[in-house]
Design a protein around this motif. Structure first.
Motif, short mmCIF file in Angstrom:
data_model
loop_
_atom_site.label_atom_id
_atom_site.label_comp_id
_atom_site.label_asym_id
_atom_site.label_seq_id
_atom_site.Cartn_x
_atom_site.Cartn_y
_atom_site.Cartn_z
N MET A 1 0.81 -1.19 0.00
CA MET A 1 0.00 0.00 0.00
C MET A 1 0.86 1.25 0.00
O MET A 1 0.50 2.24 -0.59
N ASN A 2 2.00 1.22 0.63
CA ASN A 2 2.85 2.40 0.71
C ASN A 2 3.53 2.72 -0.61
O ASN A 2 3.95 3.85 -0.82
N SER A 3 3.68 1.73 -1.50
CA SER A 3 4.35 1.98 -2.76
C SER A 3 3.45 2.67 -3.77
O SER A 3 3.92 3.17 -4.78
N ILE A 4 2.14 2.71 -3.52
CA ILE A 4 1.21 3.35 -4.44
C ILE A 4 0.99 4.80 -4.00
O ILE A 4 0.81 5.09 -2.83
N ASN A 5 1.00 5.69 -4.96
CA ASN A 5 0.70 7.10 -4.71
C ASN A 5 -0.69 7.21 -4.08
O ASN A 5 -1.63 6.58 -4.54
N PRO A 6 -0.86 8.02 -3.01
CA PRO A 6 -2.17 8.13 -2.36
C PRO A 6 -3.29 8.54 -3.31
O PRO A 6 -4.42 8.09 -3.18
N GLY A 7 -2.99 9.39 -4.28
CA GLY A 7 -4.00 9.79 -5.25
C GLY A 7 -4.45 8.62 -6.11
O GLY A 7 -5.65 8.46 -6.39
N LYS A 8 -3.52 7.79 -6.52
CA LYS A 8 -3.86 6.60 -7.31
C LYS A 8 -4.64 5.60 -6.45
O LYS A 8 -5.56 4.95 -6.93
N TRP A 9 -4.24 5.48 -5.20
CA TRP A 9 -4.93 4.56 -4.28
C TRP A 9 -6.38 4.96 -4.12
O TRP A 9 -7.28 4.14 -4.16
N ARG A 10 -6.62 6.26 -3.94
CA ARG A 10 -8.00 6.76 -3.81
C ARG A 10 -8.78 6.53 -5.10
O ARG A 10 -9.96 6.18 -5.05
N ALA A 11 -8.14 6.72 -6.24
CA ALA A 11 -8.82 6.50 -7.52
C ALA A 11 -9.24 5.03 -7.67
O ALA A 11 -10.36 4.74 -8.12
N VAL A 12 -8.36 4.12 -7.27
CA VAL A 12 -8.71 2.69 -7.32
C VAL A 12 -9.86 2.39 -6.38
O VAL A 12 -10.80 1.67 -6.74
N LEU A 13 -9.82 2.95 -5.17
CA LEU A 13 -10.91 2.73 -4.22
C LEU A 13 -12.23 3.27 -4.76
O LEU A 13 -13.28 2.62 -4.63
N TRP A 14 -12.21 4.44 -5.40
CA TRP A 14 -13.45 5.00 -5.96
C TRP A 14 -13.98 4.13 -7.09
O TRP A 14 -15.19 3.93 -7.22
N MET A 15 -13.08 3.60 -7.94
CA MET A 15 -13.53 2.73 -9.04
C MET A 15 -14.15 1.44 -8.50
O MET A 15 -15.21 1.01 -8.96
N VAL A 16 -13.48 0.82 -7.54
CA VAL A 16 -14.00 -0.42 -6.95
C VAL A 16 -15.32 -0.15 -6.24
O VAL A 16 -16.26 -0.95 -6.34
N LEU A 17 -15.42 0.97 -5.55
CA LEU A 17 -16.67 1.34 -4.88
C LEU A 17 -17.79 1.50 -5.89
O LEU A 17 -18.90 0.97 -5.70
N THR A 18 -17.53 2.19 -6.98
CA THR A 18 -18.55 2.38 -8.00
C THR A 18 -19.01 1.06 -8.60
O THR A 18 -20.22 0.81 -8.73
N VAL A 19 -18.07 0.20 -8.93
CA VAL A 19 -18.43 -1.10 -9.50
C VAL A 19 -19.21 -1.94 -8.50
O VAL A 19 -20.22 -2.57 -8.86
N SER A 20 -18.79 -1.94 -7.24
CA SER A 20 -19.50 -2.76 -6.25
C SER A 20 -20.91 -2.23 -5.99
O SER A 20 -21.84 -3.02 -5.78
N VAL A 21 -21.09 -0.91 -6.03
CA VAL A 21 -22.44 -0.36 -5.85
C VAL A 21 -23.32 -0.73 -7.03
O VAL A 21 -24.49 -1.12 -6.85
N VAL A 22 -22.79 -0.65 -8.23
CA VAL A 22 -23.57 -1.03 -9.42
C VAL A 22 -23.95 -2.51 -9.36
O VAL A 22 -25.10 -2.88 -9.62
N VAL A 23 -22.99 -3.36 -9.01
CA VAL A 23 -23.28 -4.79 -8.88
C VAL A 23 -24.33 -5.03 -7.80
O VAL A 23 -25.25 -5.83 -7.98
N ASN A 24 -24.21 -4.32 -6.70
CA ASN A 24 -25.17 -4.47 -5.61
C ASN A 24 -26.57 -4.07 -6.06
O ASN A 24 -27.55 -4.76 -5.75
#
Length: 62
Positions: A1-24
């Motif tokens: 987790m520390n090797s990923i830029n925090p901005g990129k980490w947040r972007a990945v979390l937002w994408m996964v959140l969006t996909v999981s909400v749509v699937v839900n």
């Protein structure tokens, strides 16, 4: 987790959140009978929200 830029980490979390909400939404209300998939997608969404909150709090302290 520390090797990923925090901005990129947040972007990945937002994408996964969006996909999981749509699937839900699709499995929970539109298709009906896929309760297990809907529960897993909901848990993933909650985990992403928690990760975004942690990322935000850590960013404020830095």
């Amino acid at each position: 987790m520390n090797s990923i830029n925090p901005g990129k980490w947040r972007a990945v979390l937002w994408m996964v959140l969006t996909v999981s909400v749509v699937v839900n939404v699709i499995t929970g209300s539109l298709l009906g009978g896929y309760t297990a998939v809907s529960i897993v997608a909901g848990c993933v969404a909650v985990a992403c929200i928690g990760g975004l909150i942690v990322s935000h709090v850590r960013g404020r302290k830095a």
